[in-house]
Design a protein around this motif. Structure first.
Motif, PDB file in Angstrom:
ATOM      1  N   VAL A  49      10.011   4.531  52.484  1.00  0.00           N
ATOM      2  CA  VAL A  49      10.800   5.760  52.217  1.00  0.00           C
ATOM      3  C   VAL A  49      10.382   6.497  50.934  1.00  0.00           C
ATOM      4  N   PRO A  50      10.301   5.928  49.703  1.00  0.00           N
ATOM      5  CA  PRO A  50      10.675   4.579  49.303  1.00  0.00           C
ATOM      6  C   PRO A  50      12.106   4.532  48.777  1.00  0.00           C
ATOM      7  N   ASP A  51      12.783   3.404  49.021  1.00  0.00           N
ATOM      8  CA  ASP A  51      14.123   3.166  48.492  1.00  0.00           C
ATOM      9  C   ASP A  51      14.108   1.740  47.937  1.00  0.00           C
ATOM     10  N   TYR A  52      13.648   1.619  46.681  1.00  0.00           N
ATOM     11  CA  TYR A  52      13.451   0.285  46.098  1.00  0.00           C
ATOM     12  C   TYR A  52      14.782  -0.433  45.866  1.00  0.00           C
ATOM     13  N   GLU A  53      15.844   0.340  45.549  1.00  0.00           N
ATOM     14  CA  GLU A  53      17.136  -0.314  45.327  1.00  0.00           C
ATOM     15  C   GLU A  53      17.606  -1.007  46.597  1.00  0.00           C
ATOM     16  N   MET A  54      17.440  -0.317  47.712  1.00  0.00           N
ATOM     17  CA  MET A  54      17.846  -0.918  48.983  1.00  0.00           C
ATOM     18  C   MET A  54      16.967  -2.134  49.295  1.00  0.00           C
ATOM     19  N   ALA A  55      15.673  -2.015  49.010  1.00  0.00           N
ATOM     20  CA  ALA A  55      14.766  -3.152  49.258  1.00  0.00           C
ATOM     21  C   ALA A  55      15.196  -4.363  48.438  1.00  0.00           C
ATOM     22  N   ILE A  56      15.564  -4.121  47.169  1.00  0.00           N
ATOM     23  CA  ILE A  56      16.005  -5.232  46.312  1.00  0.00           C
ATOM     24  C   ILE A  56      17.287  -5.850  46.874  1.00  0.00           C
ATOM     25  N   ALA A  57      18.225  -4.998  47.294  1.00  0.00           N
ATOM     26  CA  ALA A  57      19.486  -5.513  47.835  1.00  0.00           C
ATOM     27  C   ALA A  57      19.233  -6.384  49.073  1.00  0.00           C
ATOM     28  N   ARG A  58      18.357  -5.921  49.941  1.00  0.00           N
ATOM     29  CA  ARG A  58      18.084  -6.705  51.165  1.00  0.00           C
ATOM     30  C   ARG A  58      17.393  -8.033  50.811  1.00  0.00           C
ATOM     31  N   CYS A  59      16.449  -7.966  49.865  1.00  0.00           N
ATOM     32  CA  CYS A  59      15.772  -9.215  49.457  1.00  0.00           C
ATOM     33  C   CYS A  59      16.786 -10.195  48.870  1.00  0.00           C
ATOM     34  N   ASP A  60      17.733  -9.662  48.066  1.00  0.00           N
ATOM     35  CA  ASP A  60      18.771 -10.538  47.485  1.00  0.00           C
ATOM     36  C   ASP A  60      19.607 -11.193  48.578  1.00  0.00           C
ATOM     37  N   THR A  61      19.896 -10.430  49.621  1.00  0.00           N
ATOM     38  CA  THR A  61      20.663 -10.987  50.739  1.00  0.00           C
ATOM     39  C   THR A  61      19.905 -12.161  51.346  1.00  0.00           C
ATOM     40  N   VAL A  62      18.627 -11.953  51.584  1.00  0.00           N
ATOM     41  CA  VAL A  62      17.810 -13.020  52.179  1.00  0.00           C
ATOM     42  C   VAL A  62      17.777 -14.236  51.250  1.00  0.00           C
ATOM     43  N   LEU A  63      17.574 -13.972  49.967  1.00  0.00           N
ATOM     44  CA  LEU A  63      17.435 -15.076  49.009  1.00  0.00           C
ATOM     45  C   LEU A  63      18.748 -15.854  48.834  1.00  0.00           C
ATOM     46  N   SER A  64      19.860 -15.169  49.019  1.00  0.00           N
ATOM     47  CA  SER A  64      21.139 -15.869  48.849  1.00  0.00           C
ATOM     48  C   SER A  64      21.537 -16.656  50.098  1.00  0.00           C
ATOM     49  N   ARG A  65      20.945 -16.286  51.251  1.00  0.00           N
ATOM     50  CA  ARG A  65      21.421 -16.930  52.495  1.00  0.00           C
ATOM     51  C   ARG A  65      20.412 -17.870  53.138  1.00  0.00           C
ATOM     52  N   SER A  66      19.126 -17.522  53.054  1.00  0.00           N
ATOM     53  CA  SER A  66      18.154 -18.247  53.871  1.00  0.00           C
ATOM     54  C   SER A  66      17.684 -19.546  53.209  1.00  0.00           C
ATOM     55  N   ALA A  67      17.535 -20.551  54.043  1.00  0.00           N
ATOM     56  CA  ALA A  67      17.009 -21.834  53.553  1.00  0.00           C
ATOM     57  C   ALA A  67      15.518 -21.949  53.893  1.00  0.00           C
ATOM     58  N   ASN A  68      14.980 -20.959  54.606  1.00  0.00           N
ATOM     59  CA  ASN A  68      13.561 -20.991  54.994  1.00  0.00           C
ATOM     60  C   ASN A  68      12.699 -20.640  53.775  1.00  0.00           C
ATOM     61  N   GLU A  69      11.948 -21.610  53.281  1.00  0.00           N
ATOM     62  CA  GLU A  69      11.201 -21.423  52.047  1.00  0.00           C
ATOM     63  C   GLU A  69      10.145 -20.315  52.188  1.00  0.00           C
ATOM     64  N   THR A  70       9.510 -20.230  53.368  1.00  0.00           N
ATOM     65  CA  THR A  70       8.479 -19.198  53.568  1.00  0.00           C
ATOM     66  C   THR A  70       9.106 -17.805  53.509  1.00  0.00           C
ATOM     67  N   LEU A  71      10.235 -17.655  54.170  1.00  0.00           N
ATOM     68  CA  LEU A  71      10.914 -16.358  54.148  1.00  0.00           C
ATOM     69  C   LEU A  71      11.361 -16.026  52.728  1.00  0.00           C
ATOM     70  N   ARG A  72      11.809 -17.027  52.013  1.00  0.00           N
ATOM     71  CA  ARG A  72      12.262 -16.798  50.632  1.00  0.00           C
ATOM     72  C   ARG A  72      11.092 -16.330  49.751  1.00  0.00           C
ATOM     73  N   LEU A  73       9.914 -16.913  49.974  1.00  0.00           N
ATOM     74  CA  LEU A  73       8.734 -16.491  49.210  1.00  0.00           C
ATOM     75  C   LEU A  73       8.389 -15.028  49.504  1.00  0.00           C
ATOM     76  N   CYS A  74       8.459 -14.691  50.784  1.00  0.00           N
ATOM     77  CA  CYS A  74       8.146 -13.296  51.177  1.00  0.00           C
ATOM     78  C   CYS A  74       9.147 -12.330  50.539  1.00  0.00           C
ATOM     79  N   ALA A  75      10.418 -12.696  50.591  1.00  0.00           N
ATOM     80  CA  ALA A  75      11.455 -11.831  50.005  1.00  0.00           C
ATOM     81  C   ALA A  75      11.273 -11.751  48.495  1.00  0.00           C
ATOM     82  N   SER A  76      10.891 -12.858  47.881  1.00  0.00           N
ATOM     83  CA  SER A  76      10.677 -12.857  46.420  1.00  0.00           C
ATOM     84  C   SER A  76       9.544 -11.909  46.051  1.00  0.00           C
TER      85      SER A  76
END
Lengths: 318, 521
Positions: free
Chosen positions: B249-276
């Motif tokens: 878009v870019p909408d970095y604030e929204m991207a950060i919020a979505r990554c935080d959601t993933v990082l707070s919920r997911s136990a999948n280490e690979t997905l967490r690395l991608c979100a990080s």
């Protein structure tokens, strides 16, 4: 971050398919020119190729305030224009003419260098000197390269239609099996590459090897496949008789179109080995050639030498 | 067939004899290259093959073997001999960058003689070699080869072996992007064989294990199929997938919020690395702290189980490091306008416009006559939507260089980027006046006119651009859209067709095809 659709069945161009569009005459056309010529000393292609084996030094590096003098001094150190251009030769030059700005912006090959080289070739007895690039004709007029060439007796040709290219095989190519390359370059007696040293957002730098993309028809393909490897593979199949690197002004950032950081380096580097020239230039102005993978790949393809310690380099104060 | 050596080969050999033995192989190779580049393929082939006999361990031997195999095919059009020659590359130099492609080309030679089973075997070998090689082939290469392998097996009537071939190619050392591609293909093969459970499992594997791979988004599209045959919680993966759009878009604030959601919920280490990874990039771009961004990215890269997972991360780290270095240089040399200009340029490239403005204002104040700084600053102001300031800076440059097409075009697009079409038009018109033979000038003017709603004038501008450069693909596409808006379907169709011819791989080509299909219906 775009996702690729793995179901896309882009038809792979097989080697055999590609070959069916190439005439055998095209493959073997030059056999006699180099084969017999290298042994018997006939002019043109064979003469230039022979020079490759007998140059006194690998690189000539001339530094001084005048771009034209730097160019003259660098070529002189390699034996002068007459070492490369025999009377009656047809010379084709590939400058980098992509921008419209003044030389100080470091986007185009300096027109003064173009004038020196065209003039030098004409004095050496060239029958014709032609500047080519896959760029709009108006660019040559806008950046002064066209006028410089014409002043010295040369001409320019914008390679903007497919009929100006011919398909050639890339025998050591992994990604490129064949490519459409300027027929003028392929048919030249002497081909001179005249890049400018500058940053490039895609390949890190655009030096002599990257500059050859401007003699191909489908440049997008390079970006799509793997820019670094394609640049190296193209260079494995195109003969360059002389390379004159314009490093009088070097665009260090925001290339290839600028505006960006310009270093007034007042340097011209000349030689016949594109890997050596690019490695030297990258070391001199960017400090490290590691990010510029095409230099390493070209060395692996046997295009040239990137170990500066193994090169005979002559430095000249012009 | 016996063929005497040509003069070229004799000359090259004569030169070899006179050189010191230690450099013979290298000289030998160089002579072959010189002959090859000159188009003397027969003699080059002979020298390459001689080098392989004399010094098969030479650094350039694999290159010579690959060149020789290709030349056998090119110079002699000898597909049978080429098969053997490609076999030499595969057998002697399996670790080289040429081995997978040599196996593939051998397969293509076999396809030419309709030897489907052998060709499939060779394609399978190519896929296996792709797992060994350090410079791994791209996911696209794996895609093409895996498709070709399956096609050969279908042709040979041995469909059942497709699954076996893909399973065999899935070695642990295979580059992750390539592995993802093959797992997806395996899913398709199971799907075709009617084994829906295994197929669903493969699609889930792609989503769960390879969220960094290009094929991730396509595997997500199999959601409804997977839901019928397996249980899988898609939520975190869908949230992560949407961050790609945020960056676009870019909408970095929204991207950060979505990554935080993933990082707070997911136990999948690979997905967490991608979100990080995406979080660090978005945060750094938003906040402009590149020193911290470089440090965080370096730590993230060090924690990756396989660096090949995220090739972009290294590039991003290089960029952040360069910006951080430029920041340090500007701090060290506060009176050097070049240092501030370099820093501002980096910030601009990183879309950190506010910081770019600050750095470039310093550069301008230190060297007000430096025209390039004024253009850069104008672009940075435009990015911050400070359009009056932007125009002032461009005007300062244009007062010295009134016809500079680059500056006029950039200013026009800077305004267009802020939806100020009417304000952009005068710059595009000046660009046309300055460069009346430049197709790009009319193309830019067309874009400005189209954005300003002056569609008929835009059509004329695009037609002029095409008249000046009949290969200007963008103008055809834009002309087509303008003609559509005017209801001229026939003219639009012609322009779309020409655009597709000229730019078959352009991202807008599917849109053009869709428009044509709609028109044809």
């Amino acid at each position: 971050m775009h996702d690729q659709d793995p179901r896309s069945r882009r038809p792979a161009r097989t080697l055999l398919n590609a070959m069916s569009r190439l005439s055998r005459r095209d493959f073997l056309r030059k056999t006699a020119a180099l084969g017999a010529g290298a042994a018997l000393g006939s002019p043109g292609l064979a003469y230039a190729a022979d020079r490759l084996l007998t140059l006194p030094i690998d690189l000539a590096v001339a530094r001084g305030p005048s771009p034209a003098d730097n160019c003259r001094a660098a070529v002189e150190a390699l034996g002068g224009f007459s070492a490369f251009v025999k009377p009656g030769s047809r010379v084709v030059i590939k400058p980098n003419p992509v921008g419209r700005g003044r030389p100080e912006l470091a986007i185009n090959t300096h027109p003064d260098l173009v004038e020196v080289v065209v003039s030098g070739c004409m004095k050496a007895g060239a029958r014709e000197v032609l500047l080519v690039s896959h760029d709009e004709a108006s660019l040559f007029a806008a950046n002064g390269i066209g006028a410089a060439a014409e002043r010295a007796g040369g001409a320019v040709k914008a390679l903007t239609t497919a009929d100006l290219y011919r398909e050639i095989p890339i025998p050591r190519g992994v990604l490129l099996r064949t490519d459409m390359v300027s027929a003028d370059v392929l048919d030249a007696d002497v081909f001179i590459n005249m890049p400018i040293a500058k940053h490039h957002a895609g390949s890190g730098v655009t030096l002599s090897m990257k500059n050859l993309m401007g003699i191909t028809w489908d440049r997008l393909r390079f970006h799509r496949l793997d820019l670094h490897r394609c640049i190296a593979e193209l260079n494995s199949a195109v003969r360059q008789d002389l390379i004159i690197m314009d490093a009088n002004h070097v665009l260090l950032t925001n290339g290839p179109s600028g505006p960006g950081e310009v270093r007034v380096a007042q340097t011209v580097i000349a030689g016949v080995d594109p890997v050596a020239i690019d490695a030297y230039t990258a070391h001199a102005f960017w400090g490290d050639i590691t990010p510029f993978h095409h230099i390493r790949i070209a060395r692996e393809l046997g295009v040239g030498e990137m170990d500066l310690a193994a090169l005979a380099i002559k430095e000249i104060a012009a | 067939m016996f063929r005497p050596l040509s003069w070229g080969a004799w000359a090259a050999m004569a030169m070899l004899i006179t050189r010191p033995p230690c450099s013979q192989a290298r000289e030998h190779f160089r002579d072959a290259v010189a002959l090859e580049v000159a188009g003397d393929y027969q003699d080059a082939l002979e020298i390459y093959e001689g080098l392989l006999r004399e010094d098969p361990q030479h650094r350039l031997a694999a290159t010579a073997a690959f060149g020789a195999a290709n030349l056998r095919l090119l110079a002699l059009q000898d597909t049978v001999g080429a098969v053997d020659a490609f076999d030499v590359v595969v057998a002697r130099y399996p670790e080289s960058a040429y081995a997978p492609e040599a196996a593939r080309r051998k397969a293509e030679c076999l396809v030419a003689s309709s030897s489907w089973a052998k060709a499939a075997e060779a394609y399978g070998s190519a896929l296996e070699l792709a797992g060994r090689e350090a410079e791994a082939p791209s996911a696209q290469w794996v895609n093409e080869v895996s498709l070709a392998a399956a096609d050969c097996l279908y042709q040979s009537g041995d469909r059942d072996r497709v699954i076996m071939l893909y399973e065999k190619a899935l070695q642990p050392s295979l580059a992750p992007h390539a592995a993802a591609q093959i797992v997806f293909r395996l899913g398709e093969a199971y799907q075709a064989a009617g084994d829906s459970t295994r197929a669903a499992d493969c699609f889930v594997r792609v989503v769960r294990d390879y969220p960094f791979a290009p094929v991730f988004g396509v595997a997500l599209q199999q959601r409804s199929f997977v839901d019928r045959h397996a249980e899988f919680d898609w939520d975190d993966y869908l949230v992560y997938a949407r961050t790609a759009q945020d960056f676009a878009v870019p909408d970095y604030e929204m991207a950060i919020a979505r990554c935080d959601t993933v990082l707070s919920r997911s136990a999948n280490e690979t997905l967490r690395l991608c979100a990080s990874f995406r979080r660090v990039v978005a945060t750094t771009t938003l906040e402009g702290d590149f020193t911290r961004g470089a440090s965080e990215l370096a730590a993230l890269l060090a924690s990756l189980p396989d660096r090949r997972m995220m090739p972009n991360a290294q590039l991003q780290l290089d960029h952040f490091t360069m910006v951080a270095d430029a920041e340090a240089t500007a701090l060290r040399t506060p009176d050097d306008p070049a240092a501030h200009r370099a820093l501002g340029t980096f910030y601009l490239q990183s879309r950190a416009n506010a910081k770019a403005v600050a750095a470039l204002e310093k550069a301008r104040d230190l060297a007000p006559d430096e025209g390039h700084t004024r253009i850069l600053l104008g672009m940075a102001y435009a990015g911050e939507n400070r359009l009056d300031d932007a125009e002032r800076e461009f005007a300062a440059f244009l007062s010295e260089n009134p016809d500079d097409p680059n500056a006029l075009n950039r200013m026009g697009y800077a305004l267009l980027g802020q939806n100020e079409a009417e304000r952009a038009l005068p710059y595009f018109r000046r660009y046309v006046e300055a460069a009346p033979e430049d197709a790009n000038a009319y193309d830019s003017l067309g874009e400005g006119l189209l954005a300003a709603g002056q569609v008929e004038d835009a059509v004329r501008a695009y037609e002029r651009a095409i008249q000046l450069d009949s290969l200007f693909a963008n103008s055809y596409f834009m002309l087509a859209t303008a003609c559509e808006r005017l209801g001229n379907g026939e003219r639009a169709g012609d322009a779309y067709r020409r655009f597709i011819e000229l730019a078959p791989d352009d991202p807008r080509t599917p849109q053009a095809r869709q428009a044509l299909a709609g028109a044809d219906n």
